[in-house]
Design a protein around this motif. Structure first.
Motif, PDB file in Angstrom:
ATOM      1  N   SER A  76      -1.025   1.277  -4.726  1.00 36.25           N
ATOM      2  CA  SER A  76      -2.475   1.226  -4.550  1.00 36.25           C
ATOM      3  C   SER A  76      -3.184   1.215  -5.901  1.00 36.25           C
ATOM      4  O   SER A  76      -4.231   0.565  -6.059  1.00 36.25           O
ATOM      5  CB  SER A  76      -2.948   2.420  -3.715  1.00 36.25           C
ATOM      6  OG  SER A  76      -2.786   3.638  -4.405  1.00 36.25           O
ATOM      7  N   ASP A 116      -6.852  -0.183  -1.591  1.00 32.57           N
ATOM      8  CA  ASP A 116      -5.942  -1.104  -0.925  1.00 32.57           C
ATOM      9  C   ASP A 116      -4.489  -0.668  -1.128  1.00 32.57           C
ATOM     10  O   ASP A 116      -4.097  -0.248  -2.227  1.00 32.57           O
ATOM     11  CB  ASP A 116      -6.114  -2.524  -1.476  1.00 32.57           C
ATOM     12  CG  ASP A 116      -7.514  -3.059  -1.245  1.00 32.57           C
ATOM     13  OD1 ASP A 116      -8.059  -2.811  -0.162  1.00 32.57           O
ATOM     14  OD2 ASP A 116      -8.069  -3.715  -2.156  1.00 32.57           O
ATOM     15  N   PHE A 117      -3.711  -0.810  -0.075  1.00 32.91           N
ATOM     16  CA  PHE A 117      -2.265  -0.602  -0.125  1.00 32.91           C
ATOM     17  C   PHE A 117      -1.616  -1.952   0.185  1.00 32.91           C
ATOM     18  O   PHE A 117      -1.701  -2.432   1.328  1.00 32.91           O
ATOM     19  CB  PHE A 117      -1.831   0.445   0.895  1.00 32.91           C
ATOM     20  CG  PHE A 117      -2.387   1.812   0.641  1.00 32.91           C
ATOM     21  CD1 PHE A 117      -1.670   2.760  -0.081  1.00 32.91           C
ATOM     22  CD2 PHE A 117      -3.650   2.155   1.109  1.00 32.91           C
ATOM     23  CE1 PHE A 117      -2.185   4.017  -0.323  1.00 32.91           C
ATOM     24  CE2 PHE A 117      -4.176   3.411   0.878  1.00 32.91           C
ATOM     25  CZ  PHE A 117      -3.459   4.347   0.151  1.00 32.91           C
ATOM     26  N   SER A 161      -5.833  -0.905   4.170  1.00 33.48           N
ATOM     27  CA  SER A 161      -6.920  -0.527   3.274  1.00 33.48           C
ATOM     28  C   SER A 161      -7.699   0.612   3.895  1.00 33.48           C
ATOM     29  O   SER A 161      -7.868   0.673   5.117  1.00 33.48           O
ATOM     30  CB  SER A 161      -7.866  -1.708   2.999  1.00 33.48           C
ATOM     31  OG  SER A 161      -7.180  -2.773   2.385  1.00 33.48           O
TER      32      SER A 161
END
Length: 404
Positions: A76, A116-117, A161
């Motif tokens: 992230s 975000d991931f 996200s």
């Protein structure tokens, strides 16, 4: 195809605090990376710092600050650095094309709302407790957060996200899924003309009224903004409880208008997609249409300006933005792709001035905003319906000229 899903999160008090700290630390990382790029360019060597070099420093940053930066997902944090890199790429693209550049700016903690991931399973896990009737998403450093999943997620989750909107938290998923079965063919084609008096008119003579959500909420929003303006400008941590409530009130009203506008766009687009196989619309340059007029310097009086209609244009710009044409067209294209429908954008020039009966084009054909009266053949119709008819014809010509 890729489809997005957005669900409300229901974190506990401690989880909400951890989510806020995650945003704060990612914002700090973003600003520090931006400062490093600025300092490197201001150095006499004019050094250029890119994503690769900054990403390589993350390991040392996490080891140096384990209580803050070390708590969160490595991936992230890389996504946050990529966001900054995209901002610089867009800046240099605008410089190269001669547009207004807009140098990337530092973000305040209240203006950094998304983490975000990039991959499900790397720092996050969707549906992390499948044995539990309640759906949860696991976020590194936060825990298993309960999700209000109001519809099933089809396909394989790709990215996750976390987003803050006011005092609410949301999780946004992107899922890869097979192309859905197209809707049954209707044999119908239509052209649409977007407007302000009516949200849209179709070539069949139908109209969709403009809900004007922003105008309907204008009085409440004005009162809320006036109440907020009574407080002196302070950082979030220094605001009183009444100040915070005033801020939240303005945010809630803006959020309600945004949701109403999205709901109307979704329902209108869905109705068009279900009813027609082919949809043509004007290729509008909405950003240019809603620009403020350029000032007109007075050649006889240096330092003064002539009237340029800015006040009237401001009202028109407000109405254009309130209609939400850009959001609607984006949703229309997405729904048409899922349903196997075809949507084509055509040149909007003279669509409301060209007679659909004889083809005569003249400014005099449209004596008022609503009326169309051809000066050559005498054809009468609603101006928006005429425009939608011409848009449909232009769209069919373009489709036939470029067969799939």
């Amino acid at each position: 195809m890729i489809r997005a899903y957005k669900f409300l999160l229901r974190p506990t008090v401690r989880q909400a605090q951890a989510l806020a700290e995650m945003l704060r630390d990612h914002c700090s990382l973003y600003n520090a990376a931006l400062q490093e790029r600025r300092d490197a360019w201001r150095h006499p060597s004019k050094t250029t710092v890119k994503y690769g070099g900054q990403s390589a420093q993350l390991k040392d940053i996490r080891a140096f600050d384990p209580e803050r930066q070390g708590r969160w997902s490595f991936s992230s944090q890389q996504a946050t650095l990529r966001r900054l890199d995209k901002a610089f790429a867009a800046f240099f693209r605008r410089v190269k094309s001669g547009e207004t550049p807009g140098y990337p700016r530092f973000r305040g903690v209240n203006w950094f709302d998304t983490v975000d991931f990039p991959k499900d399973g790397d720092g996050c896990r969707w549906n992390s407790t499948p044995h539990d009737p309640a759906t949860r998403v696991r976020l590194q450093g936060v825990g298993h957060v309960k999700v209000n999943q109001h519809r099933p997620v089809a396909g394989r989750v790709k990215t996750v996200s976390v987003k803050r909107e006011g005092r609410k938290w949301f999780v946004v998923l992107t899922a890869e899924q097979d192309q859905p079965e197209p809707l049954p063919a209707t044999g119908s084609a239509t052209g649409i003309d977007l407007g302000i008096a009516n949200f849209l008119a179709d070539s069949g003579g139908g109209f969709v009224p403009n809900p004007r959500h922003g105008r309907r909420a204008a009085d409440k929003l004005q009162a809320a903004q006036q109440a907020l303006a009574r407080f002196p400008r302070r950082k979030a941590k220094d605001r009183t409880a009444n100040h915070r409530r005033a801020v939240d009130k303005v945010a809630q009203l803006h959020g309600k208008v945004r949701r109403q506008r999205l709901d109307h766009a979704h329902k209108t687009a869905l109705g068009l997609v279900r009813a027609h196989d082919f949809i043509a619309h004007e290729d509008l340059r909405i950003r240019n249409m809603s620009k403020a007029p350029a000032p007109k310097p007075d050649p006889d009086k240096p330092g003064t300006f002539l009237p340029n209609g800015a006040a009237a244009k401001a009202g028109l710009n407000k109405s254009i933005n309130d209609a939400g044409w850009g959001v609607f067209l984006t949703i229309l294209h997405a729904k048409a792709e899922s349903a196997g429908r075809e949507v084509i954008a055509v040149d909007p020039r003279d669509t409301s001035r060209t007679c659909p009966e004889c083809g005569h084009t003249a400014k005099e054909n449209r004596p008022t905003q609503e009326k169309f009266h051809c000066v050559a053949c005498g054809h009468h119709a609603h101006a928006d319906t005429v425009a939608a008819t011409n848009v449909l014809r232009a769209g069919l010509v373009r489709r036939n000229a470029n067969p799939a």
